[in-house]
Design a protein around this motif. Structure first.
Motif, short mmCIF file in Angstrom:
data_model
loop_
_atom_site.label_atom_id
_atom_site.label_comp_id
_atom_site.label_asym_id
_atom_site.label_seq_id
_atom_site.Cartn_x
_atom_site.Cartn_y
_atom_site.Cartn_z
N GLU A 345 0.83 -1.20 0.00
CA GLU A 345 0.00 0.00 0.00
C GLU A 345 0.87 1.26 0.00
O GLU A 345 0.58 2.23 -0.72
CB GLU A 345 -0.91 0.00 1.23
N LEU A 346 1.94 1.25 0.79
CA LEU A 346 2.84 2.40 0.85
C LEU A 346 3.44 2.69 -0.52
O LEU A 346 3.47 3.84 -0.97
CB LEU A 346 3.95 2.15 1.86
N ASN A 347 3.89 1.65 -1.21
CA ASN A 347 4.49 1.83 -2.53
C ASN A 347 3.46 2.35 -3.54
O ASN A 347 3.78 3.21 -4.38
CB ASN A 347 5.10 0.52 -3.03
N GLN A 348 2.24 1.84 -3.46
CA GLN A 348 1.20 2.29 -4.39
C GLN A 348 0.87 3.76 -4.17
O GLN A 348 0.79 4.54 -5.14
CB GLN A 348 -0.06 1.44 -4.20
N GLU A 349 0.68 4.15 -2.91
CA GLU A 349 0.33 5.54 -2.62
C GLU A 349 1.50 6.48 -2.91
O GLU A 349 1.30 7.60 -3.38
CB GLU A 349 -0.11 5.69 -1.16
N THR A 350 2.72 6.02 -2.64
CA THR A 350 3.90 6.84 -2.94
C THR A 350 4.02 7.06 -4.43
O THR A 350 4.34 8.17 -4.89
CB THR A 350 5.17 6.16 -2.41
N ARG A 351 3.77 6.02 -5.21
CA ARG A 351 3.84 6.15 -6.67
C ARG A 351 2.81 7.17 -7.18
O ARG A 351 3.10 7.97 -8.08
CB ARG A 351 3.63 4.79 -7.33
N LYS A 352 1.61 7.15 -6.59
CA LYS A 352 0.58 8.12 -7.00
C LYS A 352 1.06 9.54 -6.76
O LYS A 352 0.90 10.42 -7.62
CB LYS A 352 -0.71 7.86 -6.21
N VAL A 353 1.65 9.78 -5.58
CA VAL A 353 2.11 11.13 -5.25
C VAL A 353 3.25 11.55 -6.17
O VAL A 353 3.29 12.68 -6.65
CB VAL A 353 2.54 11.22 -3.77
N ARG A 354 4.18 10.64 -6.43
CA ARG A 354 5.32 10.97 -7.28
C ARG A 354 4.88 11.29 -8.71
O ARG A 354 5.40 12.22 -9.33
CB ARG A 354 6.32 9.81 -7.28
N GLU A 355 3.94 10.52 -9.22
CA GLU A 355 3.46 10.79 -10.58
C GLU A 355 2.66 12.08 -10.62
O GLU A 355 2.74 12.83 -11.60
CB GLU A 355 2.61 9.61 -11.05
N TRP A 356 1.90 12.35 -9.55
CA TRP A 356 1.10 13.57 -9.50
C TRP A 356 1.97 14.81 -9.45
O TRP A 356 1.69 15.81 -10.13
CB TRP A 356 0.20 13.51 -8.27
N CYS A 357 3.06 14.80 -8.67
CA CYS A 357 3.89 16.01 -8.54
C CYS A 357 4.95 16.09 -9.64
O CYS A 357 5.77 17.01 -9.64
CB CYS A 357 4.54 16.10 -7.16
N ASN A 358 4.94 15.16 -10.58
CA ASN A 358 5.83 15.22 -11.73
C ASN A 358 5.01 14.89 -12.98
O ASN A 358 5.28 13.90 -13.68
CB ASN A 358 6.98 14.24 -11.57
N PRO A 359 3.98 15.70 -13.28
CA PRO A 359 3.05 15.37 -14.36
C PRO A 359 3.69 15.35 -15.75
O PRO A 359 3.19 14.70 -16.65
CB PRO A 359 2.00 16.48 -14.27
N SER A 360 4.80 16.06 -15.91
CA SER A 360 5.48 16.06 -17.21
C SER A 360 6.42 14.88 -17.38
O SER A 360 6.99 14.68 -18.45
CB SER A 360 6.25 17.37 -17.40
N GLY A 361 6.59 14.08 -16.30
CA GLY A 361 7.48 12.93 -16.39
C GLY A 361 8.93 13.32 -16.51
O GLY A 361 9.75 12.58 -17.08
#
Length: 443
Positions: A345-361
């Motif tokens: 769960e931690l990895n899934q939620e962390t991935r969501k936050v990382r992708e959200w705060c780096n929308p341009s990749g």
């Protein structure tokens, strides 16, 4: 910015602006050169929100009149035949213009309670109360008729129609995140990094063992113990608190409110920091720069020499920054790592936050503007309003930054902005899940 009390901040973040009265928000017309009805009404003000029958528009003189539909303070004019509030006026107009009144269905027994808190529950009964109050569907003009009427009314006023395009341009600019704002946040991020360096220096100057452990965790991936986890949290608490206290908006609040906000919102701020920069090459570059800062400080102050000698020994291990990034989730205390479902769960939620705060990749890391603005949105959250001296002021500051994030995302990411803003509404849940695991790891 004055917003109707019906304003739902969650809907606003998600980009649903249909029920909002926000001066300067061009809505869908931002991509059009044609002035819409909403553009004209927003530009010219409330005085143009007239009924089809001008004789029904005179001021009634009562400042304490309550809306007969929902019992909120009514406007000073008759709207479509009745002296109602702004919200019920808009509800009635939209219902008639979109012909929705023909499909409304009662959720109860055709006699639902309609007041300031329940008026959105049953549209059928609310519409019936509008009719009972004297509002007449015949007075509602179509969108095209309203536009013609408004322009005709103001065409006779010298220069009014000629300045509408300029006002429309100003309105579009109000939706834009300006270059000056971008420069402000660039400078704020640099100031935050400098402040972090200064606080880390003071924190580690007499904690050489802690500094070595901190380094080994970041670069060698040695798992944290609960004690080391507490040390990292203390360090981040120092830096985050220092950053928050120097914000201009904090100076508008009492000392009690400042500390209450920081204390209660720190877990979420820490969770955002952990997820946003937990596996980011730029964070490691900042750390390598910090080692150089230590050496520079020691050249002018002997008390930093032991720390500088240790930094000199550790600096070579930073040469593999690009290839040996350590994911912070992988070096949590073993007691946490053994809980597979929690780590998943931690990895899934962390991935969501990382992708959200780096929308341009971007390969260089997260969008610092998104993180900085969201920091402030979190900081001025008031879920514990009963413990604050002035929760209304805190909420107003938070609203300001929600609007700023909305403008930044729409300006920076265009068509992707609606999806990104929708994700933003869910990010606090992800951050809460992350902070819960981190809090347990430090016990």
């Amino acid at each position: 910015m004055e917003i109707d009390a019906d304003f739902d901040i969650l809907s606003f973040v998600e980009g649903d602006t249909h029920d909002m009265v926000i001066p300067g928000d061009p809505l869908d017309s931002i991509v059009s050169n044609v002035l819409s009805e909403h553009d004209i009404m927003d530009i010219l003000g409330e005085e143009v929100l007239a009924d089809a029958n001008p004789s029904l528009n005179g001021p009634l003189g009562s400042k304490n009149h309550l809306c007969p539909v929902c019992r909120r303070p009514a406007g000073k004019h008759l709207y479509y035949g009745a002296q109602v509030c702004v919200s019920c006026r808009g509800f009635f107009r939209r219902s008639v213009q979109n012909n929705h009144q023909t499909i409304f269905q009662c959720i109860g027994d055709l006699n639902c309670v309609v007041d300031s808190t329940s008026r959105k529950s049953c549209k059928f009964c609310r519409y019936q109360k509008c009719l009972d109050a004297g509002m007449n569907p015949a007075y509602v003009l179509s969108a095209a008729e309203r536009k013609v009427r408004i322009l005709q009314r103001y065409r006779s006023k010298s220069g009014t129609t000629s300045i509408l395009p300029k006002l429309k341009l100003q309105q579009d600019l109000a939706m834009t995140f300006t270059r000056e704002e971008k420069m402000y946040y660039d400078n704020e991020f640099k100031s935050m990094i400098d402040l972090t360096y200064a606080k880390c220096l003071e924190f580690f100057v007499n904690r050489l063992d802690d500094f070595k452990s901190y380094h080994e965790t970041l670069f060698l991936g040695i798992p944290l113990t609960p004690e080391k986890m507490k040390m990292m949290m203390r360090l981040d608490e120092v830096t985050i608190t220092s950053y928050c206290l120097q914000l201009d908006d904090c100076y508008e609040l009492s000392f009690h409110d400042r500390m209450t906000l920081i204390k209660n919102n720190f877990p979420a701020l820490y969770g955002l920091t952990w997820a946003g920069y937990g596996q980011d090459s730029s964070a490691y570059e900042y750390y390598a720069t910090f080692l150089e800062v230590i050496k520079g400080k020691a050249s002018t102050d002997d008390k930093y020499r032991p720390l500088a000698c240790l930094a000199e020994q550790l600096l070579p291990s930073c040469s593999a920054i690009e290839t040996n990034l350590v994911d912070l989730n992988e070096i949590l205390p073993p007691e946490i790592l053994r809980q597979e479902s929690k780590i998943t769960e931690l990895n899934q939620e962390t991935r969501k936050v990382r992708e959200w705060c780096n929308p341009s990749g971007s390969a260089i890391g997260p969008d610092n503007n998104i993180i900085l603005i969201f920091y402030k949105i979190i900081l001025f959250g008031t879920e514990f309003s009963d413990r604050l001296d002035d929760p209304a002021k805190c909420g107003a500051i938070q609203d300001k930054y929600l609007w700023q994030l909305h403008r930044y995302v729409k300006t920076q990411f265009g068509k992707k902005s609606y999806a990104l803003l929708h994700e933003t509404a869910m990010i606090p849940l992800s951050i809460k899940s992350i902070s819960n695991v981190l809090e347990e790891a430090g016990k």
